[in-house]
Write a protein that holds these residues in place. Structure first.
Motif, short mmCIF file in Angstrom:
data_model
loop_
_atom_site.label_atom_id
_atom_site.label_comp_id
_atom_site.label_asym_id
_atom_site.label_seq_id
_atom_site.Cartn_x
_atom_site.Cartn_y
_atom_site.Cartn_z
N ASP A 177 43.03 20.99 8.45
CA ASP A 177 42.33 21.17 9.72
C ASP A 177 41.80 19.79 10.15
O ASP A 177 40.67 19.42 9.85
CB ASP A 177 41.19 22.18 9.52
CG ASP A 177 40.53 22.55 10.84
OD1 ASP A 177 40.64 21.78 11.81
OD2 ASP A 177 39.91 23.63 10.89
N GLN A 189 47.96 29.63 7.28
CA GLN A 189 47.21 28.77 8.22
C GLN A 189 47.88 28.72 9.58
O GLN A 189 47.85 27.68 10.25
CB GLN A 189 47.08 27.38 7.64
CG GLN A 189 46.27 27.38 6.39
CD GLN A 189 46.78 26.28 5.52
OE1 GLN A 189 47.85 26.35 4.95
NE2 GLN A 189 46.04 25.23 5.49
N THR A 205 45.53 27.60 12.31
CA THR A 205 45.23 26.15 12.25
C THR A 205 46.43 25.35 12.76
O THR A 205 46.27 24.37 13.50
CB THR A 205 44.89 25.72 10.80
OG1 THR A 205 43.93 26.63 10.28
CG2 THR A 205 44.32 24.32 10.75
N ARG A 250 46.51 25.42 16.46
CA ARG A 250 45.41 24.67 17.05
C ARG A 250 45.63 23.16 16.88
O ARG A 250 45.38 22.39 17.80
CB ARG A 250 44.08 25.10 16.39
CG ARG A 250 42.84 24.42 16.93
CD ARG A 250 41.58 25.19 16.55
NE ARG A 250 41.54 25.60 15.15
CZ ARG A 250 41.18 24.78 14.14
NH1 ARG A 250 40.83 23.55 14.38
NH2 ARG A 250 41.17 25.23 12.90
#
Ligand SMILES: *Cc1c(COP(=O)(O)O)cnc(C)c1O
Length: 392
Positions: A168, A297, A300, A303
């Protein structure tokens, strides 16, 4: 088009025009300056250039060359950094970024899942008196705990090789900055197309240009992107005196690679998604692809990168099953390159990560049945059909 005027244009336009330099002939395509040396009009000019040389003044190709400078300016314009320094390989870039700023007694916090040679460099730093603490890159709590103590550098691959774990980036960059660290990101797997690393908080971004930037597996190269202060005052002195400069010919290949990179990488990622979807749900195959909603993920990945990327991992359960599939493939090549126009399959446990002890491989999720796919530019249907016949 000058570099500064390209900055307000869209990435695809910058990738074609930014950084271009023209000789007195007004050539339309960028020239390859195959010269190691440069001649000075006078002794005074030579002296002045050794004290301080401008962006279009060169001394020696190990320090810089017009073709290499075009590549540097173009990738810096794309990444959104003030400057960039091109290197002989991706590893020369990682080495240059880290060794140039670290000194004995400094502390590095790094993700555990890294390209094998990146791990080697961290081991070397440790041998030279730099403390290196490792965390599981996908676990924000581990980053938080490790970065409760001051650190000089935070280092990770946004998308880890070969397990496709995602860090992240915005959250880790914030923790790193609070610990006083420079955040260095190896962004090869995320690619310059899907990465917004600097916007998300990275201070220094390194690439192996050998991969998606060349895009056809022809030449080695690398690049360090960052602030002008870091690139010219910290990284450049180290690299130019230790010999890691890129060859002008390879820089010319990379410069032209950037022109088509966006089209290529988007097509490869689209194909990767279709392949992952086609294989998902098959018996005895676990598909690991950040673009699939069942990837741990996925959120993530979307994003941070806005895409699942161009790489897929498949767990086939055993080395025998993995080797059987590799040996049956007709369109996919068995090789360890990636980001190539050719689709490539690798068995990390016996090749790229062979050097690691088995427990270390297991901890990284590199089991005996894991294979890594780098999706190329062939017809998606042919790639899927070939995998389906190979998986039996
Ligand atoms: C390939 C690679 C490197 C090293 O690049 P070279 O150009 O082979 O030296 C570094 N990091 C990652 C993530 C890579 O995939």
């Amino acid at each position: 088009m000058s570099d500064s005027s390209a900055r307000d244009l869209h990435p695809r336009t910058r990738a074609v025009h930014a950084g271009a330099r023209r000789s007195q002939y007004g050539e339309l395509a960028e020239a390859i300056f195959l010269t190691q040396g440069f001649q000075y009009p006078s002794a005074e000019e030579a002296e002045a250039r050794f004290i301080q040389s401008g962006p279009d003044e060169f001394i020696y190709a190990r320090y810089g060359n017009p073709t290499s400078r075009m590549f540097e300016d173009r990738i810096a314009a794309l990444e959104g950094t003030e400057d960039a320094f091109a290197t002989a390989s991706g590893m020369a870039a990682v080495n240059g970024a880290l060794f140039s700023m670290l000194r004995p007694g400094d502390r590095v916090v790094a993700a555990r899942a890294l390209f094998g040679s990146c791990l080697y460099i961290l081991e070397l730093l440790d041998a030279f008196g730099v403390t290196v603490d490792y965390v599981d890159g996908a676990d924000l709590d581990q980053w938080r705990a490790a970065l409760a103590t001051a650190a000089k550098v935070v280092f990770f691959e946004t998308l880890a090789n070969p397990t496709l774990e995602i860090v992240d980036l915005p959250a880790v960059a914030e923790l790193g900055h609070a610990a006083g660290a420079t955040v260095v990101v190896d962004n090869v797997f995320a690619t310059p197309v899907f990465s917004r690393a600097v916007e998300q908080g990275a201070d220094v971004v390194v690439y192996s240009a050998t991969k998606h930037i060349d895009g056809s597996g022809r030449a080695l190269g690398g690049v360090i992107c960052g602030t002008r202060q870091f690139v010219r005052k910290v990284a450049e002195p180290y690299i130019k005196h230790t010999g890691g400069a890129i060859s002008p010919f390879n820089a010319w290949i990379m410069l032209n690679g950037l022109v088509t990179m966006d089209l290529r990488v988007r097509a490869q990622a689209e194909s990767a998604r279709a392949i992952a979807e086609a294989l998902h749900g098959r018996d005895s195959v676990r598909v690991i692809y950040p673009g699939l909603p069942d990837h741990p993920q996925h959120e993530t990945a979307m994003r941070v990168m806005g895409s699942g990327g161009t790489m897929i991992a498949l767990d086939l359960g055993s080395k025998e099953a993995a080797f059987r599939a590799l040996d049956r493939l007709r369109v996919w090549s068995i090789s360890n390159n990636l980001g190539d126009a050719r689709s490539i399959v690798t068995h990390p446990a016996t090749t790229t990560h062979q050097r690691l002890p088995e427990e270390a491989r297991a901890r990284l999720g590199i089991g005996p049945g894991l294979i890594r796919l780098s999706v190329g530019l062939e017809d998606t249907g042919d790639l899927i059909a070939d995998l389906e016949q190979a998986l039996g």
